[in-house]
Structure formats: structure tokens, C-alpha cells
Design a protein around this motif. Structure first.
Motif, PDB file in Angstrom:
ATOM      1  N   PHE A 163      29.704   6.264 -34.398  1.00  0.00           N
ATOM      2  CA  PHE A 163      29.361   6.896 -35.669  1.00  0.00           C
ATOM      3  C   PHE A 163      27.861   6.850 -35.930  1.00  0.00           C
ATOM      4  CE2 PHE A 163      33.517   7.868 -36.298  1.00  0.00           C
ATOM      5  CZ  PHE A 163      34.380   6.855 -36.696  1.00  0.00           C
ATOM      6  N   CYS A 164      27.222   5.748 -35.570  1.00  0.00           N
ATOM      7  CA  CYS A 164      25.768   5.651 -35.771  1.00  0.00           C
ATOM      8  C   CYS A 164      25.038   6.688 -34.923  1.00  0.00           C
ATOM      9  CB  CYS A 164      25.273   4.244 -35.408  1.00  0.00           C
ATOM     10  SG  CYS A 164      25.635   3.017 -36.673  1.00  0.00           S
ATOM     11  N   ALA A 165      25.549   6.907 -33.725  1.00  0.00           N
ATOM     12  CA  ALA A 165      24.917   7.887 -32.846  1.00  0.00           C
ATOM     13  C   ALA A 165      25.151   9.297 -33.374  1.00  0.00           C
ATOM     14  CB  ALA A 165      25.478   7.749 -31.433  1.00  0.00           C
ATOM     15  N   GLN A 166      26.373   9.560 -33.751  1.00  0.00           N
ATOM     16  CA  GLN A 166      26.768  10.909 -34.142  1.00  0.00           C
ATOM     17  C   GLN A 166      26.150  11.327 -35.476  1.00  0.00           C
ATOM     18  OE1 GLN A 166      30.755  11.431 -35.670  1.00  0.00           O
ATOM     19  NE2 GLN A 166      31.174  12.845 -34.006  1.00  0.00           N
ATOM     20  N   GLU A 167      26.178  10.428 -36.470  1.00  0.00           N
ATOM     21  CA  GLU A 167      25.723  10.824 -37.803  1.00  0.00           C
ATOM     22  C   GLU A 167      24.253  10.538 -38.035  1.00  0.00           C
ATOM     23  OE1 GLU A 167      28.079   9.652 -41.072  1.00  0.00           O
ATOM     24  OE2 GLU A 167      29.969  10.254 -40.162  1.00  0.00           O
ATOM     25  N   LEU A 168      23.757   9.480 -37.406  1.00  0.00           N
ATOM     26  CA  LEU A 168      22.384   9.063 -37.697  1.00  0.00           C
ATOM     27  C   LEU A 168      21.469   9.123 -36.477  1.00  0.00           C
ATOM     28  CD1 LEU A 168      23.398   5.972 -39.846  1.00  0.00           C
ATOM     29  CD2 LEU A 168      22.405   8.083 -40.708  1.00  0.00           C
ATOM     30  N   HIS A 169      22.006   9.575 -35.347  1.00  0.00           N
ATOM     31  CA  HIS A 169      21.225   9.667 -34.110  1.00  0.00           C
ATOM     32  C   HIS A 169      20.564   8.347 -33.758  1.00  0.00           C
ATOM     33  CE1 HIS A 169      21.919  13.933 -34.277  1.00  0.00           C
ATOM     34  NE2 HIS A 169      21.561  13.899 -35.533  1.00  0.00           N
ATOM     35  N   LEU A 170      21.286   7.259 -33.988  1.00  0.00           N
ATOM     36  CA  LEU A 170      20.761   5.934 -33.675  1.00  0.00           C
ATOM     37  C   LEU A 170      21.411   5.407 -32.410  1.00  0.00           C
ATOM     38  CD1 LEU A 170      20.911   4.262 -37.207  1.00  0.00           C
ATOM     39  CD2 LEU A 170      18.847   4.885 -35.969  1.00  0.00           C
ATOM     40  N   SER A 171      20.589   4.970 -31.471  1.00  0.00           N
ATOM     41  CA  SER A 171      21.169   4.352 -30.286  1.00  0.00           C
ATOM     42  C   SER A 171      21.091   2.832 -30.416  1.00  0.00           C
ATOM     43  CB  SER A 171      20.443   4.822 -29.026  1.00  0.00           C
ATOM     44  OG  SER A 171      19.065   4.653 -29.198  1.00  0.00           O
ATOM     45  N   GLN A 172      20.319   2.386 -31.419  1.00  0.00           N
ATOM     46  CA  GLN A 172      20.260   0.951 -31.723  1.00  0.00           C
ATOM     47  C   GLN A 172      20.612   0.780 -33.188  1.00  0.00           C
ATOM     48  OE1 GLN A 172      16.078   0.306 -30.515  1.00  0.00           O
ATOM     49  NE2 GLN A 172      16.868  -1.601 -29.711  1.00  0.00           N
ATOM     50  N   PRO A 173      21.164  -0.382 -33.560  1.00  0.00           N
ATOM     51  CA  PRO A 173      21.555  -0.567 -34.969  1.00  0.00           C
ATOM     52  C   PRO A 173      20.367  -0.835 -35.893  1.00  0.00           C
ATOM     53  CG  PRO A 173      22.116  -2.522 -33.680  1.00  0.00           C
ATOM     54  CD  PRO A 173      21.595  -1.514 -32.701  1.00  0.00           C
ATOM     55  N   LEU A 174      19.553   0.199 -36.144  1.00  0.00           N
ATOM     56  CA  LEU A 174      18.387   0.034 -37.006  1.00  0.00           C
ATOM     57  C   LEU A 174      18.724   0.435 -38.428  1.00  0.00           C
ATOM     58  CD1 LEU A 174      15.725   1.602 -34.638  1.00  0.00           C
ATOM     59  CD2 LEU A 174      15.917  -0.798 -35.255  1.00  0.00           C
ATOM     60  N   ASP A 175      18.409  -0.450 -39.364  1.00  0.00           N
ATOM     61  CA  ASP A 175      18.698  -0.129 -40.760  1.00  0.00           C
ATOM     62  C   ASP A 175      17.604   0.780 -41.318  1.00  0.00           C
ATOM     63  OD1 ASP A 175      17.619  -3.325 -42.223  1.00  0.00           O
ATOM     64  OD2 ASP A 175      16.476  -1.587 -41.578  1.00  0.00           O
ATOM     65  N   PRO A 176      17.735   1.260 -42.582  1.00  0.00           N
ATOM     66  CA  PRO A 176      16.763   2.205 -43.130  1.00  0.00           C
ATOM     67  C   PRO A 176      15.325   1.679 -43.153  1.00  0.00           C
ATOM     68  CG  PRO A 176      18.709   2.180 -44.494  1.00  0.00           C
ATOM     69  CD  PRO A 176      18.897   1.104 -43.487  1.00  0.00           C
ATOM     70  N   HIS A 177      15.149   0.344 -43.070  1.00  0.00           N
ATOM     71  CA  HIS A 177      13.784  -0.182 -43.063  1.00  0.00           C
ATOM     72  C   HIS A 177      13.250  -0.349 -41.657  1.00  0.00           C
ATOM     73  CE1 HIS A 177      14.166  -0.857 -47.312  1.00  0.00           C
ATOM     74  NE2 HIS A 177      15.288  -1.496 -47.115  1.00  0.00           N
ATOM     75  N   GLY A 178      14.050   0.050 -40.683  1.00  0.00           N
ATOM     76  CA  GLY A 178      13.612  -0.063 -39.299  1.00  0.00           C
ATOM     77  C   GLY A 178      13.881  -1.409 -38.674  1.00  0.00           C
ATOM     78  N   ASN A 179      14.640  -2.260 -39.380  1.00  0.00           N
ATOM     79  CA  ASN A 179      14.978  -3.579 -38.826  1.00  0.00           C
ATOM     80  C   ASN A 179      16.332  -3.539 -38.132  1.00  0.00           C
ATOM     81  OD1 ASN A 179      12.644  -4.627 -40.089  1.00  0.00           O
ATOM     82  ND2 ASN A 179      13.781  -4.817 -42.006  1.00  0.00           N
ATOM     83  N   LEU A 180      16.497  -4.402 -37.116  1.00  0.00           N
ATOM     84  CA  LEU A 180      17.758  -4.453 -36.380  1.00  0.00           C
ATOM     85  C   LEU A 180      18.839  -5.120 -37.218  1.00  0.00           C
ATOM     86  CD1 LEU A 180      17.010  -5.388 -32.655  1.00  0.00           C
ATOM     87  CD2 LEU A 180      18.351  -3.468 -33.482  1.00  0.00           C
ATOM     88  N   ALA A 181      19.949  -4.393 -37.416  1.00  0.00           N
ATOM     89  CA  ALA A 181      21.080  -4.968 -38.140  1.00  0.00           C
ATOM     90  C   ALA A 181      21.920  -5.786 -37.159  1.00  0.00           C
ATOM     91  CB  ALA A 181      21.922  -3.850 -38.750  1.00  0.00           C
TER      92      ALA A 181
ATOM     93  N   SER B  90      24.996  -5.663 -36.463  1.00  0.00           N
ATOM     94  CA  SER B  90      26.001  -4.894 -35.722  1.00  0.00           C
ATOM     95  C   SER B  90      25.873  -3.433 -36.114  1.00  0.00           C
ATOM     96  CB  SER B  90      27.407  -5.380 -36.075  1.00  0.00           C
ATOM     97  OG  SER B  90      27.695  -5.069 -37.430  1.00  0.00           O
ATOM     98  N   PHE B  91      26.512  -2.560 -35.315  1.00  0.00           N
ATOM     99  CA  PHE B  91      26.487  -1.146 -35.656  1.00  0.00           C
ATOM    100  C   PHE B  91      27.233  -0.896 -36.961  1.00  0.00           C
ATOM    101  CE2 PHE B  91      24.211   1.186 -32.580  1.00  0.00           C
ATOM    102  CZ  PHE B  91      24.316   0.525 -31.365  1.00  0.00           C
ATOM    103  N   LYS B  92      28.297  -1.658 -37.174  1.00  0.00           N
ATOM    104  CA  LYS B  92      29.070  -1.490 -38.411  1.00  0.00           C
ATOM    105  C   LYS B  92      28.203  -1.848 -39.605  1.00  0.00           C
ATOM    106  CE  LYS B  92      33.468  -2.488 -40.562  1.00  0.00           C
ATOM    107  NZ  LYS B  92      33.671  -3.691 -41.375  1.00  0.00           N
ATOM    108  N   ALA B  93      27.499  -2.975 -39.495  1.00  0.00           N
ATOM    109  CA  ALA B  93      26.617  -3.396 -40.582  1.00  0.00           C
ATOM    110  C   ALA B  93      25.499  -2.379 -40.766  1.00  0.00           C
ATOM    111  CB  ALA B  93      26.037  -4.773 -40.281  1.00  0.00           C
ATOM    112  N   CYS B  94      25.016  -1.856 -39.641  1.00  0.00           N
ATOM    113  CA  CYS B  94      23.948  -0.847 -39.696  1.00  0.00           C
ATOM    114  C   CYS B  94      24.409   0.368 -40.487  1.00  0.00           C
ATOM    115  CB  CYS B  94      23.567  -0.448 -38.271  1.00  0.00           C
ATOM    116  SG  CYS B  94      22.524   0.995 -38.182  1.00  0.00           S
ATOM    117  N   TYR B  95      25.568   0.922 -40.116  1.00  0.00           N
ATOM    118  CA  TYR B  95      26.083   2.103 -40.801  1.00  0.00           C
ATOM    119  C   TYR B  95      26.243   1.819 -42.289  1.00  0.00           C
ATOM    120  CZ  TYR B  95      28.826   6.298 -41.737  1.00  0.00           C
ATOM    121  OH  TYR B  95      29.262   7.500 -42.235  1.00  0.00           O
ATOM    122  N   GLN B  96      26.795   0.653 -42.592  1.00  0.00           N
ATOM    123  CA  GLN B  96      27.008   0.275 -43.994  1.00  0.00           C
ATOM    124  C   GLN B  96      25.688   0.234 -44.750  1.00  0.00           C
ATOM    125  OE1 GLN B  96      29.431  -3.081 -43.075  1.00  0.00           O
ATOM    126  NE2 GLN B  96      31.010  -2.499 -44.539  1.00  0.00           N
ATOM    127  N   SER B  97      24.644  -0.297 -44.096  1.00  0.00           N
ATOM    128  CA  SER B  97      23.356  -0.422 -44.785  1.00  0.00           C
ATOM    129  C   SER B  97      22.794   0.954 -45.141  1.00  0.00           C
ATOM    130  CB  SER B  97      22.366  -1.214 -43.942  1.00  0.00           C
ATOM    131  OG  SER B  97      21.927  -0.454 -42.838  1.00  0.00           O
TER     132      SER B  97
END
Lengths: 184, 437
Positions: free
Chosen positions: B46-64, B66-73
Motif C-alpha cells: 500500500f505504501c508503494a502503490q498509494e505513496l510511491h514509497l519504497s521505504q517506510p518514510l513518514d511525512p517528515h522524512g523520518n523512518l517509521a 514499520s510500513f503499517k506505522a508509516c501508512y498510518q502516520s
């Protein structure tokens, strides 16, 4: 150059074996859990990975009847139906509309229980594209429905207590908008 | 046979097809489904498909964690906006920043990180406006450009050339447009409104150079405007985005700022506009590089490419003759095979004169036959970088064209090796564009 008798002989020779070959297209035999036996055309049988592996890996002769203890007869009928169509459409250039029509009909009269059973079977038999299609069909039944509807539809027990439920819900508040609630 | 008994693989496929929102809801059905709907491979998808993220980066550019936590953030950070619009804005910025990272990293590093909701509310309060939704989200991703705020509107001619939108230069005029950060929006808007006194307009983009070119966002209509030559006198402005497009979507889910940046990203991505290197300075150049707006012709080995750009800040809608202003860029080069005339090849040629026919519609409004180009006689050698020059012309109508030719001499003017020959400059359009940058 040959004489007329030779010609006849050669003609018979050409028509003989080729016609016979068409009749003797290889068949693979399986037996489902309820004891039913199915003869599959080789090209259809090879669409089912678990069957393909069974016969090819150890070069088992096609005379062996493969047992499928986890598959019911009616499920095998449906799987064969889908794979046969898939093989048929492989050779067609523009089979999109036909495929869509077939798919719609395929799931039309399936109860939710049957759909789930068939999904499980497609998974066990390892028919990737059938599994994908059935999962799509299941997802369409759940789309935009609320949690209670989903539980009822799939006969799933709610094993959360109130507190746990609220906790899960709070994890993803954005997941609980856009619902289609009025369909009972 | 219930849903849970279909097996993990099938469940994973079903949840993937359902999407992130539905999976979040499916987690509430039962404990087993919650487990299936919490798996990392699902949320990585979902992170890849909706947000084009290959790493779990939150909106501030920090590593979350997990991917689930990332998407939630991401969802939490943008919960006040329609998610489809958030995804659209992210795609828009993604296109631009990808291009910048590849081609113009020094400009990429001037892009500020996102403004907060509080920052935006502060601006709205100070300027007494309500930003349109898409623009708010645009600023949540990047708060404009940081261009050495000490004197970004420097007194020197050149200012900075790292503007995201870029620009053009001709004669002594240089334009390079950047996106203003929120605190500059406040300063510039207050400044100009002492003269203009328009309510509901904010300055969102401007040229960093001495030349004044200002872009205004109308917060009510969502349209973007650029000031003309009569801006200070009469408040005269031109819309930068087709009105029809702006009004085509209900409930304000697109505004001119978003459409404008999407179009800009598209042009960069497709090479319609490119980076220009002038001596050691690089900038985004608004002269089109691709047909149909850029014409190309090759005569006797001499290649001439021509395109124009609309210059709104010199346009004067109240003037009948010199109404619309255009600048044009001519690029000439000698192909590696050299200059060939009547079977003979020369390894240089030099320009002697130019001839231009300028039309407004079909009517000839200018016919120039004169020596040199901007006072220069470019000497072309095979395979060397293009000689580029810019000039300008006003036009009484919003549509016209220029075509012409150059007289060249094989060898050099001081030492001609043969007879003079004419090189074509193919016809190119002068046109009030649907998007003004």
C-alpha cells in the motif's frame, strides 16, 4: 512418382495416424475426496500446478490416478470449467469481452460459502490466475460494507470484546468513513 | 467455511485487492483477520502503490518502525483532507522533485520541507484569506523555496537562478520564477497590496531577479494570475490556467496552483522545457525545446532551432499595437558533417545577416533585414555547442508567427571560402498560451 495404389496407400497413411492422434489426446485422471473420478485433457491438467508437479517431477505415468483428498467433486467441475476456458482464450487474440462475460457467469450462482470453498481449493491446487480471480470476487463482496455485514456474510464470529474492538477501530480512524450501510 | 479458513495467501490477495482503507476496516472483523490485515508485506504494497514509497518514510522524512506505522502516520497527518487529493498532490510534487534530483539537484535542495497546519492558519489569519484546499496541501508538502532570504530580491541583476519555475532572458532582462515560502507570501502580499488593495489575492510566486514578475492566487476562485505591465497602474493581470479546466471539477478538488504545477511537472518530464547552461550558471528555461512550439530546420549543414515564450510582464492589454509581448530564442549549430554547399564541405561558417518576417495572424507586421544578430556574427564549427541568442517582439494580436533566414558565409567573414548562402529559420508560433509560466 507413385501408382494409384501407392497414392491410396499414402493417402490412407496421412489420414490414418493423424486422425488417431487427435483421438488419443493424453488424459490425466484424478479422484476427488468424494470418490468422483475426472478425466482431464492434458493441456487443461497442466494448468493446475499441483497436478503438473505430481506428474512431471517424478515422471509419473499418466496411468496413475492422482488422489485429491482436499477437493470436492463439484469444486473440481468448476476448476476444470475455468481452466478449460482459460486455455481456449489463450489462443484468441482479443478475448477480453468473452473472458469478462464468462467470469461474470462463473460466479453468478455461487453462494458466499461456495465462493470461499472454491477460493481455498484454487489455493490448494495452485492455479494462480483462478485464485486471483476468486479473491477479486470475494473482495468485491466486501467492498464498502461495514464490519457487521462482513461478519454475517462470511459467518465470522466477533471475538473482540468492546474494549478491544474500540482499540482496533482507533488504530485506523480513516478506515471507517465512506460506508455503504443500507443493504440488508 | 468462513473467510478466515481460505488460508493466508488468499487472505493476503483479498486484502491487497481491497486496498488500505478496507484492510483497516477488515482488521475489526475478528482477531484472525486483524492479524492478516496487519502484515508488513500488505502495508509495504500500500505504501508503494498509494505513496510511491519504497521505504517506510513518514511525512517528515523520518523512518517509521514499520510500513503499517508509516501508512498510518501519513493518514493521520493529512486526515483533514480528502485522501485522493493528498495522493494527487504527492504525485505532482513527486514528478517535479524526481526531475530536480536527476537534473537540477542544486534547486532541489532549496525546496523547504512542508509547512504545518499551524503555519498555514497563521498566514490565513494575517492576510485574512482562506487558502483553497489543493494549495494548502501543496504547502503541507513543501513550503516554497529557501533562496538565501537575506537578499533573494537582490539588487544585482542576476539574483538567483534556482527558481523552480525558471524563466528566460533577453537583452538585459532576466526572469527566474520561484515558489515563495509562506512567510514571504505574507511579506510580498502585504507589500503589493499597499498599491493594489485587492482582497483575497496572495502572491505565491515571483521572479527572484530585479525584473518584477508576480503571480497571484485568488483564494476564492482558485485561479492563478500573473501581473502585466499595467499591474501597478491598473491591477491588470492574466489568468495562468485555462478557466474551463478550473471549473470542470466540483467541490474545489483542483485549483490553479495544482494544475499549474502539474503542467510544469509534465513539461519537465517530457523534455518540453529543459535546463539551460549559460556560462557556468544553470536554470530552468521556459523556451520550448520540442515541436510543435519549437521549429527546426537544417540547411547546408546549419541547424536552426526556434521557439518563443510569452512575456506577460511586458504585455499591455490596453495598447493596441504593442499589446502582447513575446521573446524568442534562436539556437544555431553546425552539424558534425560540416557545412556542405554544392558538393563542397567547409569546416566553419559565419553569420552575416538576418531576415525576419513577423506576422500577427496572417498579416505581416514586421519585416526585418539587417546585419548580425543582437550585434553578433556567430562563427559556427562542426559539433560545437549551439550558439543561442534571444530577442523579443510585441504583437497586436494574441496569435502570430515568425519565420526567416540567415545569410552565412563559408569559412569566416574575414576569410570567406566560398559564396554566401541562405539558411532557413523555420516558422515558429507566437501564441498566448493556455498555461502562463
Amino acid at each position: 512418382m507413385s501408382t494409384s495404389t501407392d497414392n491410396n496407400a499414402s493417402i490412407t497413411q496421412e489420414s490414418g495416424p493423424s486422425a488417431a492422434v487427435q483421438d488419443i489426446q493424453k488424459k490425466i485422471v484424478v479422484r476427488t475426496a468424494d470418490g468422483e473420478v475426472f478425466n482431464l485433457k492434458e493441456e487443461v491438467a497442466m494448468e493446475i500446478d499441483i497436478i503438473k508437479t505430481f506428474f512431471q517431477e517424478d515422471s509419473i505415468s499418466y496411468e496413475t490416478v492422482m488422489p485429491l483428498p482436499n477437493v470436492e467433486g463439484w469444486e473440481m467441475v468448476k476448476v476444470i470449467e475455468y481452466c478449460t476456458k482459460h486455455v481456449e482464450l489463450k489462443h484468441k487474440v482479443d478475448g477480453y469481452k468473452e473472458r469478462k462475460a464468462f467470469q461474470a457467469l462463473f460466479v453468478q450462482n455461487l453462494s458466499t460459502k461456495s465462493l470461499l470453498a472454491l477460493t481455498n481449493t484454487a489455493n490448494y491446487l495452485e492455479v494462480k490466475y483462478l485464485l486471483d480471480f476468486l479473491c477479486q470476487a470475494v473482495s468485491e463482496q466486501i467492498k464498502n460494507k461495514d464490519v457487521d455485514y462482513v461478519r454475517e456474510l462470511f459467518g465470522v464470529e466477533n471475538d473482540f470484546n468492546d474494549e478491544e474492538y474500540e482499540q482496533v477501530k482507533a488504530e485506523a480512524p480513516w478506515a471507517h468513513e465512506n460506508l455503504n450501510n443500507d443493504l440488508h | 467455511m468462513g473467510l478466515e479458513a481460505v488460508g493466508d495467501l488468499a487472505l493476503h490477495i483479498i486484502l491487497r485487492k481491497l486496498g488500505a482503507e478496507e484492510s483497516g476496516r477488515a482488521a475489526c472483523v475478528s482477531k484472525q483477520l486483524r492479524a492478516s490485515a496487519s502484515e508488513e508485506p500488505l502495508w509495504s504494497h500500500f505504501c508503494a502503490q498509494e505513496l510511491h514509497l519504497s521505504q517506510p518514510l513518514d511525512p517528515h522524512g523520518n523512518l517509521a518502525p514499520s510500513f503499517k506505522a508509516c501508512y498510518q502516520s501519513w493518514r493521520e497527518s493529512f486526515h483533514m483532507y480528502p485522501w485522493s487529493l493528498v495522493k494527487r498532490v504527492k504525485r505532482c510534487w513527486g514528478k517535479i522533485t524526481n526531475w530536480l534530483t536527476l537534473n537540477f539537484p542544486e534547486a532541489q535542495s532549496t525546496l523547504n520541507k512542508g509547512a504545518s497546519e499551524a503555519d498555514i492558519q497563521e498566514l490565513e489569519k494575517t492576510l485574512k484569506v482562506k487558502l483553497p484546499l489543493p494549495t494548502r496541501i501543496l504547502y503541507r508538502f513543501h513550503d516554497g523555496q529557501d533562496l538565501e532570504d537575506k537578499n533573494w530580491r537582490s539588487s544585482s541583476r542576476n539574483g538567483t537562478l534556482l527558481g523552480l519555475i525558471g524563466g528566460y532572458s533577453f537583452y538585459d532582462r532576466m526572469v527566474n520564477v520561484c515558489l515563495l515560502p509562506l512567510h514571504h507570501i505574507v511579506l510580498e502580499t502585504k507589500d503589493i497590496m499597499e498599491t493594489l488593495d485587492f482582497s483575497d489575492y496572495i502572491v505565491v510566486a515571483a521572479s527572484t531577479t530585479h525584473s518584477q514578475k508576480l503571480f497571484f492566487l485568488n483564494c476564492t476562485s482558485g485561479q492563478l494570475y500573473v501581473g502585466t505591465a499595467n499591474l501597478l497602474l491598473d491591477g491588470e493581470m492574466l489568468p495562468c490556467v485555462p478557466n474551463a479546466l478550473l471549473n470542470s471539477v466540483h467541490d474545489r478538488q483542483q485549483d490553479a496552483m495544482l494544475l499549474w504545477l502539474e503542467e510544469h511537472g509534465r513539461r519537465l518530464e517530457n523534455g518540453i522545457i529543459k535546463l539551460r547552461e549559460q556560462e557556468t550558471m544553470r536554470s530552468i528555461c521556459q523556451f520550448p525545446e520540442e515541436p510543435p512550439f519549437c521549429s527546426t530546420a537544417v540547411t547546408s549543414g546549419v541547424q536552426v532551432r526556434c521557439s518563443s515564450v510569452f512575456v506577460p510582464e511586458f504585455t499591455n492589454l490596453q495598447d493596441t499595437i504593442q499589446k502582447y509581448f513575446f521573446s524568442y530564442s534562436i539556437r544555431m549549430s553546425l552539424l558534425p558533417e560540416g557545412c556542405s554547399i554544392n558538393g563542397m564541405t567547409f569546416n566553419s561558417c559565419q553569420l552575416l545577416s538576418r531576415h525576419w518576417v513577423i506576422r500577427a495572424g496572417d498579416v505581416v507586421v514586421g519585416n526585418v533585414n539587417a546585419e548580425a544578430v543582437i550585434g553578433k556574427y556567430p562563427l559556427l564549427r562542426p559539433g560545437e555547442p549551439e550558439f543561442v541568442y534571444e530577442s523579443c517582439t510585441p504583437l497586436p494580436s494574441l496569435s502570430g508567427s515568425i519565420e526567416g533566414s540567415f545569410v552565412f558565409v563559408p569559412g569566416r567573414l574575414a576569410d570567406p571560402k566560398g559564396r554566401r548562402f541562405r539558411v532557413q529559420a523555420a516558422c515558429f508560433p507566437l501564441q498566448l498560451p493556455d498555461y502562463i509560466f
